[in-house]
Design a protein around this motif. Structure first.
Motif, PDB file in Angstrom:
ATOM      1  N   TYR A  78       0.809  -1.174  -0.033  1.00 29.84           N
ATOM      2  CA  TYR A  78      -0.073   0.048  -0.183  1.00 29.84           C
ATOM      3  C   TYR A  78       0.869   1.353   0.043  1.00 29.84           C
ATOM      4  CZ  TYR A  78      -4.812  -1.921   0.422  1.00 29.84           C
ATOM      5  OH  TYR A  78      -5.994  -2.355   0.203  1.00 29.84           O
ATOM      6  N   ALA A  79       1.921   1.326   0.781  1.00 32.49           N
ATOM      7  CA  ALA A  79       2.834   2.218   0.836  1.00 32.49           C
ATOM      8  C   ALA A  79       3.444   2.626  -0.501  1.00 32.49           C
ATOM      9  CB  ALA A  79       3.912   2.150   1.848  1.00 32.49           C
ATOM     10  N   ALA A  80       3.526   1.661  -1.274  1.00 37.24           N
ATOM     11  CA  ALA A  80       4.221   1.882  -2.640  1.00 37.24           C
ATOM     12  C   ALA A  80       3.295   2.355  -3.514  1.00 37.24           C
ATOM     13  CB  ALA A  80       4.868   0.631  -3.085  1.00 37.24           C
ATOM     14  N   ARG A  81       1.972   2.257  -3.432  1.00 38.11           N
ATOM     15  CA  ARG A  81       1.072   2.828  -4.153  1.00 38.11           C
ATOM     16  C   ARG A  81       0.545   4.001  -3.627  1.00 38.11           C
ATOM     17  NH1 ARG A  81      -1.544  -0.256  -7.845  1.00 38.11           N
ATOM     18  NH2 ARG A  81      -2.343   1.808  -8.510  1.00 38.11           N
ATOM     19  N   LEU A  82       0.352   4.175  -2.597  1.00 38.90           N
ATOM     20  CA  LEU A  82      -0.624   5.348  -1.971  1.00 38.90           C
ATOM     21  C   LEU A  82       0.422   6.305  -1.194  1.00 38.90           C
ATOM     22  CD1 LEU A  82      -3.875   3.606  -1.278  1.00 38.90           C
ATOM     23  CD2 LEU A  82      -3.214   4.799  -3.205  1.00 38.90           C
ATOM     24  N   GLY A  83       1.531   5.913  -0.669  1.00 35.57           N
ATOM     25  CA  GLY A  83       2.250   6.619   0.171  1.00 35.57           C
ATOM     26  C   GLY A  83       2.384   6.074   1.561  1.00 35.57           C
ATOM     27  N   GLU A  84       3.531   6.375   2.186  1.00 37.18           N
ATOM     28  CA  GLU A  84       3.591   5.948   3.576  1.00 37.18           C
ATOM     29  C   GLU A  84       2.513   6.713   4.446  1.00 37.18           C
ATOM     30  OE1 GLU A  84       5.714   3.816   4.975  1.00 37.18           O
ATOM     31  OE2 GLU A  84       7.050   3.698   3.444  1.00 37.18           O
ATOM     32  N   GLY A  85       2.242   5.804   5.308  1.00 39.40           N
ATOM     33  CA  GLY A  85       1.004   6.342   6.363  1.00 39.40           C
ATOM     34  C   GLY A  85      -0.500   6.101   6.056  1.00 39.40           C
ATOM     35  N   THR A  86      -0.638   5.813   4.922  1.00 37.36           N
ATOM     36  CA  THR A  86      -2.092   5.687   4.324  1.00 37.36           C
ATOM     37  C   THR A  86      -2.674   4.392   5.099  1.00 37.36           C
ATOM     38  OG1 THR A  86      -1.523   6.788   2.118  1.00 37.36           O
ATOM     39  CG2 THR A  86      -3.576   5.365   2.279  1.00 37.36           C
ATOM     40  N   VAL A  87      -1.898   3.456   4.951  1.00 38.84           N
ATOM     41  CA  VAL A  87      -2.143   1.966   5.416  1.00 38.84           C
ATOM     42  C   VAL A  87      -1.087   1.773   6.553  1.00 38.84           C
ATOM     43  CG1 VAL A  87      -3.049  -0.413   5.365  1.00 38.84           C
ATOM     44  CG2 VAL A  87      -3.734   1.158   3.615  1.00 38.84           C
ATOM     45  N   THR A  88      -1.485   1.689   7.830  1.00 37.91           N
ATOM     46  CA  THR A  88      -0.223   1.477   9.033  1.00 37.91           C
ATOM     47  C   THR A  88      -0.469   0.044   9.281  1.00 37.91           C
ATOM     48  OG1 THR A  88      -1.667   2.217  10.655  1.00 37.91           O
ATOM     49  CG2 THR A  88      -0.020   3.874   9.406  1.00 37.91           C
ATOM     50  N   ASN A  89      -1.347  -0.564   9.280  1.00 33.45           N
ATOM     51  CA  ASN A  89      -1.731  -1.914   9.579  1.00 33.45           C
ATOM     52  C   ASN A  89      -2.936  -2.507   8.887  1.00 33.45           C
ATOM     53  OD1 ASN A  89      -1.334  -4.182  11.427  1.00 33.45           O
ATOM     54  ND2 ASN A  89      -3.061  -3.562  12.618  1.00 33.45           N
ATOM     55  N   VAL A  90      -2.719  -3.935   8.821  1.00 28.84           N
ATOM     56  CA  VAL A  90      -4.133  -4.645   8.342  1.00 28.84           C
ATOM     57  C   VAL A  90      -4.396  -5.510   9.188  1.00 28.84           C
ATOM     58  CG1 VAL A  90      -4.803  -6.136   6.549  1.00 28.84           C
ATOM     59  CG2 VAL A  90      -3.035  -4.325   5.844  1.00 28.84           C
ATOM     60  N   ARG A  91      -5.594  -5.381   9.673  1.00 35.09           N
ATOM     61  CA  ARG A  91      -6.233  -6.670  10.751  1.00 35.09           C
ATOM     62  C   ARG A  91      -7.249  -7.484   9.978  1.00 35.09           C
ATOM     63  NH1 ARG A  91     -10.252  -6.268  14.493  1.00 35.09           N
ATOM     64  NH2 ARG A  91     -10.666  -3.937  14.394  1.00 35.09           N
TER      65      ARG A  91
END
Length: 269
Positions: A78-91
C-alpha cells in the motif's frame, strides 16, 4: 493557474468538504485485490479503513491466522502505491465474505447480467463507495463476481429460480420479510393471477402466497374427511394453489408438492 497551485486548491477543497478521507478509503478498498492478489481477493473482503488500520474479513479462521503473518507485506505494498502512512496496519477478522469489493480485471461480459434485487443494491453500494473515476471499473468487476455466485452448481431456488441456492435463497429470504411483499402475497392468495409487484418482489409474493395456501390445504385435508361441508373450502384453496405461478412450474407440478392425502382429496373433488 499553474498545476501546483491547482493541486493546492483541490487539496483545500477536499479537506473543507471532508472528502479527502472518503477518497482515501475508497482507493484503499478498491486496491485490495491488487494488493492481496486475485486468489486471496476472492477469499477476503476489505471492510473499512479507520485511522490507518484496514479491516479485512477472511473466509475462515485459519486463513485469517495465516494472513496475519503477511500484514507487514500488505502495508508495504500500500505504501508503494499510496504513500507511507495511508495504511499502517491490516487486521483480519473471520466470517465468510459476501463478495470481494472488486476483482482485478474480470473477464468481459457481452451483456450486463441481471442480478437479484439484493445483489443489485449491494453492487450499487460498492460503486458509490469509490471515487468517480473508479466507479465504472468497480461496477463491471462487481457484476462479474456477483453473476459468478449465481452460476454455481447446485439446487435452484424455488422462489427466483436461480441455480446454486437452496429455497428460499439468502436474497429471497430477505424479500419474504418485506412488508410490501407480505401485503402483496395476501392479494395473490385471493387472486392468483394478480401482479401487484414486479421482478423478484413479485416472485417472492407468489411463493409466499403459495406456501400459505399449501398450509391451509394441509390443515383442511384431515378435517374434510370428518366434515364434508368443508369440501368446497378445501377445493377452493386447491384451485387457487394450482393457479399461483411459482417459478414457472405447471399446475400439476405445483399440486405434486401436496401430501398424498391432500392430493387424493383434490382429485376426488
Amino acid at each position: 493557474m499553474g498545476e501546483n497551485r491547482a493541486g493546492e486548491l483541490l487539496g483545500q477543497l477536499l479537506k473543507r468538504y471532508k472528502l479527502e478521507a472518503g477518497l482515501r478509503r475508497g482507493r484503499v478498498l478498491a486496491l485490495w485485490p491488487e494488493i492481496a492478489g486475485e486468489m486471496l481477493a476472492r477469499l477476503t473482503e476489505p471492510i473499512r479503513l479507520e485511522r490507518g488500520e484496514l479491516l479485512v474479513r477472511a473466509e475462515s479462521a485459519a486463513l485469517a491466522h495465516q494472513l496475519t503473518y503477511q500484514r507487514e507485506e500488505f502495508v508495504r505494498r500500500y505504501a508503494a502505491r499510496l504513500g507511507e502512512g495511508t495504511v499502517t496496519n491490516v487486521r483480519f477478522v473471520t466470517g465468510r465474505p459476501q463478495a470481494p469489493a472488486v476483482v482485478a480485471e474480470p473477464p468481459p461480459a457481452p451483456e450486463p447480467v441481471a442480478l437479484p434485487l439484493e445483489l443489485a443494491r449491494k453492487l450499487e453500494r460498492w460503486t458509490r463507495a469509490v471515487p468517480e473515476e473508479l466507479q465504472q471499473a468497480v461496477e463491471r468487476a462487481g457484476r462479474a463476481v456477483l453473476a459468478a455466485q449465481l452460476q454455481r452448481e447446485g439446487d435452484a431456488c424455488a422462489v427466483c429460480g436461480r441455480t446454486g441456492e437452496t429455497t428460499p435463497c439468502r436474497f429471497c429470504a430477505a424479500l419474504l420479510e418485506d412488508p410490501l411483499v407480505r401485503r402483496a402475497a395476501r392479494l395473490v392468495e385471493r387472486e392468483p393471477e394478480a401482479e401487484p409487484l414486479a421482478g423478484d418482489l413479485l416472485a417472492a409474493a407468489r411463493w409466499l402466497a403459495a406456501e400459505r395456501l399449501r398450509e391451509q390445504i394441509e390443515e383442511l385435508a384431515p378435517q374434510v374427511t370428518r366434515e364434508p361441508r368443508l369440501g368446497p373450502l378445501f377445493q377452493d384453496r386447491v384451485e387457487r394453489f394450482a393457479r399461483v405461478p411459482v417459478a414457472g412450474a405447471t399446475p400439476a407440478e405445483r399440486l405434486s408438492r401436496l401430501s398424498p392425502a391432500a392430493r387424493s382429496l383434490a382429485r376426488q373433488g
